[in-house]
Structures are given as structure tokens and as C-alpha cells.
Design an enzyme around this catalytic site. Structure first.
Site, PDB file in Angstrom:
ATOM      1  CG  ASP A  13      -1.763  -1.248   1.307  1.00 11.52           C
ATOM      2  OD1 ASP A  13      -2.284  -1.681   0.278  1.00 11.52           O
ATOM      3  OD2 ASP A  13      -1.843  -1.811   2.408  1.00 11.52           O
ATOM      4  CE  LYS A  16       3.120  -2.383  -4.510  1.00 14.85           C
ATOM      5  NZ  LYS A  16       2.820  -2.196  -3.095  1.00 14.85           N
ATOM      6  N   GLY A  40      -4.162  -4.157  -4.612  1.00 14.87           N
ATOM      7  CA  GLY A  40      -5.150  -3.139  -4.972  1.00 14.87           C
ATOM      8  C   GLY A  40      -4.410  -1.870  -5.299  1.00 14.87           C
ATOM      9  CG  HIS A  41      -1.439  -1.738  -7.566  1.00 12.82           C
ATOM     10  ND1 HIS A  41      -0.582  -2.426  -8.376  1.00 12.82           N
ATOM     11  CD2 HIS A  41      -1.120  -2.098  -6.314  1.00 12.82           C
ATOM     12  CE1 HIS A  41       0.215  -3.174  -7.626  1.00 12.82           C
ATOM     13  NE2 HIS A  41      -0.094  -2.990  -6.371  1.00 12.82           N
ATOM     14  CD  GLN A 232       0.683  -8.873  -2.961  1.00 12.61           C
ATOM     15  OE1 GLN A 232       1.354  -9.543  -3.727  1.00 12.61           O
ATOM     16  NE2 GLN A 232      -0.552  -8.522  -3.253  1.00 12.61           N
TER      17      GLN A 232
HETATM   18  P1  IMP Z   1      -2.766 -12.779   1.224  1.00  6.29           P
HETATM   19  O1  IMP Z   1      -1.824 -12.179   0.222  1.00  6.29           O
HETATM   20  O2  IMP Z   1      -4.207 -12.486   0.936  1.00  6.29           O
HETATM   21  O3  IMP Z   1      -2.484 -14.225   1.465  1.00  6.29           O
HETATM   22  O4  IMP Z   1      -2.499 -12.038   2.628  1.00  6.29           O
HETATM   23  C1  IMP Z   1      -1.284 -12.216   3.374  1.00  6.29           C
HETATM   24  C2  IMP Z   1      -0.886 -10.934   4.088  1.00  6.29           C
HETATM   25  O5  IMP Z   1      -0.451  -9.991   3.119  1.00  6.29           O
HETATM   26  C3  IMP Z   1      -2.036 -10.262   4.849  1.00  6.29           C
HETATM   27  O6  IMP Z   1      -1.509  -9.654   6.003  1.00  6.29           O
HETATM   28  C4  IMP Z   1      -2.512  -9.195   3.894  1.00  6.29           C
HETATM   29  O7  IMP Z   1      -3.120  -8.131   4.565  1.00  6.29           O
HETATM   30  C5  IMP Z   1      -1.213  -8.781   3.222  1.00  6.29           C
HETATM   31  N1  IMP Z   1      -1.399  -8.273   1.861  1.00  6.29           N
HETATM   32  C6  IMP Z   1      -1.631  -8.982   0.738  1.00  6.29           C
HETATM   33  N2  IMP Z   1      -1.713  -8.167  -0.325  1.00  6.29           N
HETATM   34  C7  IMP Z   1      -1.528  -6.928   0.125  1.00  6.29           C
HETATM   35  C8  IMP Z   1      -1.457  -5.644  -0.506  1.00  6.29           C
HETATM   36  O8  IMP Z   1      -1.578  -5.494  -1.728  1.00  6.29           O
HETATM   37  N3  IMP Z   1      -1.239  -4.593   0.318  1.00  6.29           N
HETATM   38  C9  IMP Z   1      -1.059  -4.733   1.648  1.00  6.29           C
HETATM   39  N4  IMP Z   1      -1.092  -5.896   2.282  1.00  6.29           N
HETATM   40  C10 IMP Z   1      -1.325  -6.983   1.525  1.00  6.29           C
END
Ligand code: IMP
Length: 432
Positions: A13, A16, A40-41, A232
Site C-alpha cells: 500500500d 506503487k 489493490g493499486h 505487495q
Molecule cells: P494474502 O496475500 O491475501 O495471502 O495475505 C497475506 C498478508 O499480506 C495479509 O496480512 C494481507 O493483509 C497482506 N497483503 C496482501 N496483499 C496486500 C497488498 O496489496 N497490500 C497490503 N497488504 C497486503
């Protein structure tokens, strides 16, 4: 022509999407290489050209989850690389939204080796409890990557061979039903019906499924301008992040090699994107978290709620220990610092320069959660500023304290900050 990587330097977040959107105005390709709809961009743009006379749409917001942010620009082809796990329902939804917004067919290619995230993946995630234990995005990302490493996953290429797709799907569903024989939602999933639904959806993008490795190498050989858009971030990277509170893919520079098939030495600029403070969604250690009123103030001023899930983000001060680690493991050549405007109004701004761990000073970040959660930040308190920054367009228009803040970070991490963002709009930037 450059190949540029834009990668998250914190816990995601960081903004990017905005940086990629800015840099990809003249790009030929914008490439995602990891993750799926967990990303989520958010891009706010006033510059989507409409019509032949080059008029621009008024400010518009677009949330990308799968399609690379650069694909908003005419002439920039979005590539969904094989390191991704792609939900076909979400892909079709985004393609339709983009088509409506742009009034033309989106230019995208989807890797034939990318894995297909299917409706049973979020169900499995819920049943296993990782959604609760790790506070994931609940999109089924972990189970989809696990099917990939267990070599039972379905890939985009399978959608080109409907009979094989059905056969493979039936086998996977059978496996899952054996694990959860009494689960109603899982039992309701029928291979034939699901295959038909997914194959019908795939008609929207079947002709876009190609070998993107050769596509990208061909583009590089023809001197095309390519942006790699990380999803991420370093501290959520499966191997380098704060395991198990991480995502299931490679969010660092190595992900470009494994998830797009382009070796890192082909990438000439590696831009790490960091917020001027830190946020984290989901569980896991976060040494500079400020859970009190100051944290709430950061959340309110920075509108810190997740793009994908709407969850409130945990907020805290900038952590230079973590940032130095992200610079080191990614080989960032420069940084983009976002949301500097959010720090306006604080009398002083603490920045973590080291950690205190069991009476010792730690200069180096530890990705071992048991250690990290005992680390206390050692703060340097920098003077704050009161002036709003959203209209600044040049570094020297910034208040002196804000200039000092930037220089302090540059000295600490050893690389320049070449882009500073002072608002969500695509004009609200300072280029250095
Ligand atoms: P998952 O990717 O849904 O398996 O989540 C694993 C961890 O990564 C969790 O703590 C999510 O909140 C975090 N996470 C996954 N994608 C994002 C992102 O795009 N931004 C921020 N945190 C993320």
C-alpha cells in the site's frame, strides 16, 4: 530503452500504482509478475485522454487488482506474468470496467503459465483458518499458490484445451472433497458446471493467452520500454518478509526473474516505493506502530483503509531499519516517497533509526517474527512542518523541515529519492 521495476519497500500500500501510472505514460509494456487480486493499486487520474482531439477526462479513480496500472495509457500493453494467480471472474470484471472507461478494447496479454485462481481457493482459505490467523485478504491467494507448488494447479494454458481443463478440475475438486467431505459449499461445486462457467468466461481473454516470456524478451530485443509493477512488498515477500505474516509470492526483485522470466540484470532502474510513514494491514509484528491517537491521526489524514478489503490499516512512523533491509535485498537504485503531505501538522516526526532488542542496539532488520516483535524502535525526532504540501511541485518549494526529512532518509538508506508524491492526483509530484 529502460526496463524499470517499481517495487514495494514496506508492507504494501505504498502507492506503487500511482508511481507505475506516472512512469508508464510512454511505456510499451507494463508487467505484473506476482500476486493476484490481493493487490489493490489505486490510480487517480485527470489525464485519461478521450477522443481524437486529446481532451482529458476530469479526475477519475480506478482500482486495479489484476491488470497492470500502466494499461490505463493508450499504447501501453498490460502483461499478466506467470508468477501471478489469476481469478478469471475478477479479470473479466476488470477488463469490462477498463473497456467502459477507455471506450476501447484493453491491450493485455496473459501468460499461458499463470495459474488460475478458482472459487474453491477462497473456500479452502476460510476452512483452514489462515484468513483469521494471518488476517489475509481472503482472496484464496495462499491455497492457489499451494496448488501451484503441489503441481495440481490449473494454468491459463489449460483453458486452451477444454477437455483437459475439465479432467484436471475434476481431479482437484475430488481431492478437496476428500479433505472436507461434509462441507456444503465444497460439495456443491461440480466440475462440469464450474468448467463450463470458467471456459465461458475465458472467451473474453482466450486469444490473449500467450507465452509472455518470449513476448517480453522480444520486446527487450526491440528496445521497448518496460515497467515491472510489483504487488505487495519486501516485508510481505514469502521468503524475505516477516513469515508467516507474508503473502505467498515473491514481491522482491527476484520475482521478476521467476514470475516474468526476465533476468534482473535486464532491469536498469529499480525503484523502491515507500510511504513517508509506515502502514500495515493484517497481523504480524510492526515495531514502529503507533496504536494511540497519533496513529489514528495518521490513518485519518492518510485515508488509510485497504483498497482491496476496506480494512483500516495499522499506522506508524517511518522505519529506516526496515527500509535499509528493503533497499539491500532489492538493490534499489532510487526511491519514490509517497504521501509526504500527510505528515503536515505534526510538531515533530519520529523516525526509527535502529532497534533496541533485549538491551542491545540492533542496526539490522530481522525477519524473524519472534525477534521483531520484541524490538523497540530507537527514534530520531525530526522537526515537523505546518504548511500544506499538496501544491508544491519543486523540492525547493517544500518547507525547510520537509526538505530535511527527505535528506535525512536519503542519508540513512544511501540512495536518492527521485520522486516525491504530495497528493493522490497524477500532477501532485516533485521530480528530482
Ligand atoms: P494474502 O496475500 O491475501 O495471502 O495475505 C497475506 C498478508 O499480506 C495479509 O496480512 C494481507 O493483509 C497482506 N497483503 C496482501 N496483499 C496486500 C497488498 O496489496 N497490500 C497490503 N497488504 C497486503
Amino acid at each position: 530503452m529502460p526496463a524499470i521495476a517499481v517495487l514495494g519497500a514496506q508492507w504494501g500500500d505504498e502507492g506503487k500504482g500511482k508511481v507505475v501510472h506516472l512512469l508508464s505514460r510512454d511505456a510499451d509494456y507494463c508487467v505484473r509478475f506476482n500476486g493476484g487480486t490481493n493487490a489493490g493499486h489505486r490510480v487517480v487520474t485527470s489525464r485519461i485522454p478521450v477522443g481524437a482531439n486529446g481532451d482529458h477526462e476530469p479526475t477519475q479513480e480506478f482500482k486495479f487488482h489484476l491488470i497492470p496500472s500502466g494499461a490505463l495509457h493508450e499504447g501501453c500493453t498490460g502483461v499478466l506474468g506467470h508468477g501471478m494467480v489469476i481469478d478469471p471472474y475478477a479479470l473479466v470484471h476488470e477488463l469490462n470496467a477498463l473497456r467502459e472507461l477507455r471506450g476501447r478494447e484493453p491491450e493485455i496479454f496473459v501468460s499461458s503459465n499463470a495459474h488460475v485462481l478458482l472459487p474453491y481457493h477462497p473456500i479452502v482459505e476460510r476452512l483452514e483458518g489462515s484468513q483469521t490467523a494471518l488476517d489475509t485478504t481472503a482472496k484464496g491467494i495462499g491455497p492457489a499458490y499451494r496448488d501451484k507448488t503441489a503441481r495440481i494447479g490449473l494454468r491459463m494454458a489449460d483453458l486452451l484445451f477444454p477437455e483437459r481443463f475439465l479432467e484436471k478440475l475434476a481431479l482437484v475438486l475430488e481431492r478437496y472433497r476428500t479433505v472436507w467431505p461434509d462441507h456444503a459449499e465444497m460439495s456443491r461445486l461440480r466440475a462440469e458446471a464450474l468448467a463450463e462457467e470458467v471456459l465461458t468466461l475465458a472467451e473474453n481473454f482466450r486469444d490473449r493467452i500467450v507465452d509472455t516470456v518470449h513476448l517480453l524478451h522480444d520486446a527487450l530485443a526491440h528496445n521497448k520500454y518496460i515497467i515491472f509493477e510489483g504487488a505487495q512488498a519486501a516485508l510481505l515477500d514469502l521468503d524475505l518478509g516477516t513469515y508467516p505474516y507474508v503473502t505467498s509470492s515473491t514481491a522482491t526483485i527476484g520475482g521478476i526473474g521467476s514470475g516474468a522470466g526476465v533476468p534482473p540484470q535486464q532491469v536498469n532502474r529499480v525503484i523502491g516505493v515507500a510511504k513517508a510513514y509506515t502502514t500495515r494491514v493484517g497481523s504480524g509484528p510492526f515495531p514502529t506502530e503507533v496504536p494511540d491517537r497519533l496513529g489514528e491521526r495518521l490513518r485519518a489524514q492518510g485515508h488509510e483503509f485497504g483498497t482491496t478489503t476496506g480494512r483500516p490499516r495499522r499506522c506508524g512512523w517511518l522505519d529506516l531499519v526496515a527500509l535499509r533491509y528493503a533497499v539491500m535485498v532489492n538493490g534499489f537504485t532510487e526511491m519514490a516517497l509517497t504521501k509526504l503531505d500527510v505528515l503536515t501538522g505534526f510538531s515533530e516526526i519520529p523516525v526509527a533509526v535502529d532497534y533496541r532488542y533485549r538491551g542491545r542496539t540492533l542496526r539490522e532488520f530481522s525477519a524473524i517474527c519472534e525477534i521483531l516483535q520484541e524490538c523497540q524502535p530507537i527514534y530520531e525526532r525530526l522537526p515537523g512542518w505546518q504548511e500544506p504540501l499538496s501544491d508544491c511541485r519543486d523540492f525547493f518549494e517544500l518547507p525547510t523541515a520537509a526538505q530535511k526529512y527527505i535528506r535525512f532518509i536519503e542519508d540513512a538508506v544511501g540512495i536518492p529519492i527521485s520522486i516525491i508524491s504530495v497528493g493522490p492526483g497524477d500532477e501532485q509530484n516533485l521530480w528530482r
